[in-house]
Motif scaffolding. Structure first.
Motif: not given
Ligand SMILES: [Mg+2]
Ligand SMILES: Nc1ncnc2c1ncn2[C@@H]1O[C@H](COP(=O)(O)OP(=O)(O)OP(=O)(O)O)[C@@H](O)[C@H]1O
Lengths: 295, 225
Positions: B39, B159-160
């Motif tokens: 992240s 991010d994910e």
């Molecule tokens: Mg993360």
């Protein structure tokens, strides 16, 4: 900046004003109250100043003569006074005339005079007018040197009292206004803080998609300015009404009191209050934006 | 990205001496165990965080030299997608996507055209009037992707994005990303999702404890879980 963007800013500001209902009302009221008190003080201080200078320019010198002068001697004194530089008018006020005026001034309390019986303790005298206010004091001093003069008096004291009263009122007013302005600032910035907080998610997204800080700020600034301006408007309205009523009452019954005429005096003060209200609003929201959103 | 380190103010070292070059048009996965710094890697790209050391060049600009005023303009060249969608709950799908264009003051006609186009691309034309709360997770993420690409960014970072979705839905999302990438947009995606990474057969950058431990042109996830 595009028209559509400005529309968007104003729409956003109004939406959030509505959403904050109670807080918005509280902010507007606080601003209204502080602006009203500021306005009242301004009106008061400026009027006191005005009165003082009007009175100063009207001040006359009262000359009281010794009791034992003959008519001729009195006339000679009168002529000498007339010849002094700056003297514009000399009026003789005899004992009887002085008593009549005194009775008038006492009005309903004339009964007090019955104790005097038939005697008249008031002296003969002159009323002297000069062309410039600053000539009052030297002229009075010059006359006091003449033969046959008991005393001279002039209204300088009244004028000086008025000026010092103005000064006191002014200081007290400045402190009070400062305090109230801070209170207004505080409550507006608090209202905006709530808005900012309620919309932090939206602000975050705006930042991610590349909105500039100014784009994000504007709606909050507008909201603050509307709050400040709204409060100031209410204050201006009340003040104008109140002053209108005051002046008409005074003109009716206390005509000798020199008040500043309503227009353009109130318009000027209103302008000042509106600008100040808007500034407090803008400042309040800027504080919140800086502290809570870093935009 | 050259010699980039990031130490958070509390002293935790999220990245140390990371150097990578991601070419235009690449499709890159950033993988690694929890807390590895994925992240942080993403956040450095869009200047959510400042690097403690090193240089980061995005779209030809050294973003470590960017002033605060320039950050919004960097972000206009990026599309950002998060795990938690980040949609505005009181705006419709259409409005959520249009919002990204409105805040950069795009012309109204242009907004109308682009929003319809990207909603078509992510397959949500029919749900344009719905609120996010009326959509499934996968649909919400598609809205977020539509919003990310509506301003035609050269790079999309995610991010994910499939972190909250089941495998089938994740797969739909990946298909959309693939489509976007085929149009020439660079894609950088941090993920935990082993199946997705393994199936896509794309470049994989593996990060562990803040360091790059692997960088393969056609990689696999390589971890359990
Ligand atoms: Mg993360
Ligand atoms: N804002 C922050 N302040 C301090 N430390 C942070 C912050 N954000 C992340 N960290 C630390 O930096 C390290 C890397 O975090 P990061 O979020 O980049 O990991 P990640 O690979 O994304 O993990 P996950 O897979 O769980 O999302 C962790 O040790 C984390 O505790």
């Amino acid at each position: 900046m595009k028209v559509r963007t400005v529309e968007y800013f104003i729409r956003e500001a109004i939406v959030s004003l509505k959403r904050n209902g109670l807080m918005s009302i509280a902010s507007v009221s606080t601003v209204a109250l502080s602006m009203l008190i500021l306005g009242l003080f301004l009106v008061m201080v400026l009027n006191l100043n005005h009165m003082a200078s009007v009175l100063e320019s009207q001040v006359q010198i009262s000359v009281y003569l010794q009791d034992n002068l003959s008519d001729r001697e009195m006339r000679e004194v009168g002529t000498k006074i007339t010849k002094l530089p700056g003297v514009t008018m000399v009026t003789f006020v005899g004992k009887e005339e002085a008593m009549t005026r005194f009775k008038q001034r006492l009005g309903e309390q004339q009964g007090l005079l019955s104790a005097l019986g038939d005697t008249n303790p008031l002296p003969n005298g002159f009323e002297v007018k000069v062309d410039k206010p600053e000539m009052v004091k030297p002229t009075a001093q010059a006359i006091a040197q003449f033969k046959g003069i008991e005393t001279t008096k002039f209204g300088q004291e009244v004028v000086e009292h008025l000026f010092s009263l103005t000064k006191m009122v002014r200081w007290f007013g400045v402190l009070l206004i400062l305090f109230l302005a801070l209170a207004a600032l505080f409550i507006i910035s608090n209202t905006i803080r709530i808005t900012v907080f309620a919309r932090r998610k939206e602000i975050g997204i705006m930042k991610y998609v590349g909105a500039t800080d100014w784009f994000i700020r504007w709606p909050f600034l507008i909201e603050g300015v509307i709050l400040g301006l709204g409060g100031a408007l209410i204050a201006v309205f009340l003040l104008a009404e109140a002053y209108g009523m005051l002046t008409s009452k005074v003109y009716e019954s206390l005509a000798f009191l020199p008040l500043i005429p309503r227009s353009p005096f109130i318009a000027n003060i209103s302008g000042l209050l509106l600008v100040l209200g808007a500034m407090i609003g803008a400042l309040g929201s800027t504080i919140s934006l800086r502290r809570f959103m870093k935009v | 990205m050259t010699d980039v380190s990031k130490v958070y103010s509390n002293g935790s070292v999220a990245l140390s001496d990371v150097s990578v070059n991601i070419a235009e048009g690449d499709f890159v996965f950033v993988v690694g165990p929890s807390g590895a710094g994925k992240s942080t890697f993403i956040k450095l790209i869009f200047r959510e965080e400042w690097p403690t050391n090193g240089q980061i060049i995005v779209n030809g600009r050294n973003i470590t030299e960017l002033s605060l005023r320039e950050v919004p303009f960097l972000r206009r060249g990026l599309g950002i997608v998060f795990q938690d969608y980040r949609l505005l709950p009181n705006k419709s799908v259409h409005e959520n996507v249009a919002f990204a264009m409105e805040v950069i003051e795009a012309p109204r006609r242009e907004i109308q055209k682009r929003v319809n186009h990207v909603l078509e691309l992510v397959g949500l034309r029919d749900l344009a009037r719905n609120l996010p709360s009326e959509l499934s997770g996968g649909e919400q993420q598609r809205v977020a992707i539509a919003r990310a690409i509506v301003n035609k960014p050269r790079v999309v970072i995610a991010d994910e994005p499939t972190g909250n979705l089941d495998p089938d839905t994740s797969w739909e999302i990946m298909k959309i990303f693939e489509k976007i990438n085929e149009d020439g947009t660079t894609l950088v995606m941090a993920t935990h999702d082993k199946t997705v990474v393994d199936a896509m057969k794309r470049r994989v950058i593996a990060i562990e404890k803040g360091r790059i431990v692997r960088d393969e042109a056609i990689g696999v996830y390589g971890y359990e879980g």
